[in-house]
Design a protein around this motif. Sequence first.
Motif, PDB file in Angstrom:
ATOM      1  N   PHE A   1       9.164 -18.947 -12.024  1.00  0.00           N
ATOM      2  CA  PHE A   1       9.306 -20.063 -12.958  1.00  0.00           C
ATOM      3  C   PHE A   1      10.736 -20.221 -13.481  1.00  0.00           C
ATOM      4  N   ALA A   2      11.695 -19.642 -12.766  1.00  0.00           N
ATOM      5  CA  ALA A   2      13.076 -19.613 -13.261  1.00  0.00           C
ATOM      6  C   ALA A   2      13.648 -21.006 -13.513  1.00  0.00           C
ATOM      7  N   GLN A   3      13.348 -21.941 -12.641  1.00  0.00           N
ATOM      8  CA  GLN A   3      13.924 -23.270 -12.764  1.00  0.00           C
ATOM      9  C   GLN A   3      12.920 -24.250 -13.369  1.00  0.00           C
ATOM     10  N   PRO A   4      13.254 -24.833 -14.524  1.00  0.00           N
ATOM     11  CA  PRO A   4      12.358 -25.848 -15.114  1.00  0.00           C
ATOM     12  C   PRO A   4      12.247 -27.074 -14.215  1.00  0.00           C
ATOM     13  N   ASP A   5      11.096 -27.707 -14.246  1.00  0.00           N
ATOM     14  CA  ASP A   5      10.918 -28.992 -13.549  1.00  0.00           C
ATOM     15  C   ASP A   5      11.291 -30.097 -14.532  1.00  0.00           C
ATOM     16  N   GLU A   6      12.515 -30.590 -14.411  1.00  0.00           N
ATOM     17  CA  GLU A   6      13.046 -31.529 -15.389  1.00  0.00           C
ATOM     18  C   GLU A   6      12.663 -32.979 -15.120  1.00  0.00           C
ATOM     19  N   ASP A   7      12.081 -33.249 -13.958  1.00  0.00           N
ATOM     20  CA  ASP A   7      11.841 -34.643 -13.572  1.00  0.00           C
ATOM     21  C   ASP A   7      10.373 -35.038 -13.653  1.00  0.00           C
ATOM     22  N   ILE A   8       9.608 -34.389 -14.522  1.00  0.00           N
ATOM     23  CA  ILE A   8       8.189 -34.725 -14.673  1.00  0.00           C
ATOM     24  C   ILE A   8       8.082 -35.943 -15.587  1.00  0.00           C
ATOM     25  N   ALA A   9       7.679 -37.059 -15.026  1.00  0.00           N
ATOM     26  CA  ALA A   9       7.590 -38.309 -15.786  1.00  0.00           C
ATOM     27  C   ALA A   9       6.214 -38.443 -16.438  1.00  0.00           C
ATOM     28  N   PRO A  10       6.116 -39.216 -17.521  1.00  0.00           N
ATOM     29  CA  PRO A  10       4.817 -39.446 -18.169  1.00  0.00           C
ATOM     30  C   PRO A  10       3.770 -39.981 -17.204  1.00  0.00           C
TER      31      PRO A  10
END
Length: 229
Positions: A206-215
Motif C-alpha cells: 500500500f506504499a503508493q496512494p491511489d490519488e486519482d479515485i474520482a467520486p
Amino acid sequence: MKIKIYQIDMDRDLHRVKFQGYEEMQKYQESADIDASIYDRVFMGDVDCAGMEDVYRMFNTEGHRLHRGHSLSVSDIVEVEDGESAGFCFCDSIGFKKVPFHPEQTQKADNLIRILVVEPHRRPYESEIPNTLEGEQRAVQGRIEYIGNGDGTLLVINEENKLNGMEGNRRIDQDVVCGPFFVAGDTGDEICSLSDEQLAGYAERFAQPDEDIAPEEIESHVGMSILTW
C-alpha cells in the motif's frame, strides 16, 4: 512526522507532577532526566504536522482517532523520530523543551495490538490500538467490516465507507476502499498484532496512494464486496 506521545499515569505519580512544568518536576528528579517510569505510551504513528506547534494543535484541540490519552498538556512527552524537532520534547508551560528521556522505562496497555494504518493520500504507517470493538471502530471512524486476506491477516474497513462521504483511499481487487482502514493479524477467532514480515509486506503493498479515485468511480462501486486477494 513520526511521533510517539507519553503521558503520566496518576497511579504511579507519587510526587503529583502530572500537569506540572519542567522546573517544578525537577524538584523531584535526581538528574536532568525525566522519570520515564511514571509515563505510559498513548500514541504512535505518522502525523501530517510540520512542527511542534502543529502537533500541539492536533492533539490538544483537534484530536486524533488513534490517540488513547487526554488532550496534549503540560508534562507530556512527544518523541519525534525525524526532522529538525527529532528528540524528546517536554510540553512545558510555554512551548516545548528538549529533555533526556528513556522510553524503554515507560509502560503501555496490555491489550494493544500492532497494526498498519492506511489513509488517503498518505504512505501507510505502523501504529497500535486497543484490541476492543471500540478501538477498532475509532480507527476506521465507524462500524467495522473484516476482509480476510487468506494469509493470516485481514483488512479492517469502515462498513459504510462509500456511503458516508469518505475520500477514496486505495483500489483493492477491482474495488475501492474509502476512508482510513488498517491491516491486522488474524488468529481465526480475533484480530492480533502483525509480525515484522506482515507489516513490511503490506507497507510495500500500500506504499503508493491511489490519488486519482474520482467520486464517480466510488459511486460505481457502491454495494460491491471486496474479494480475498
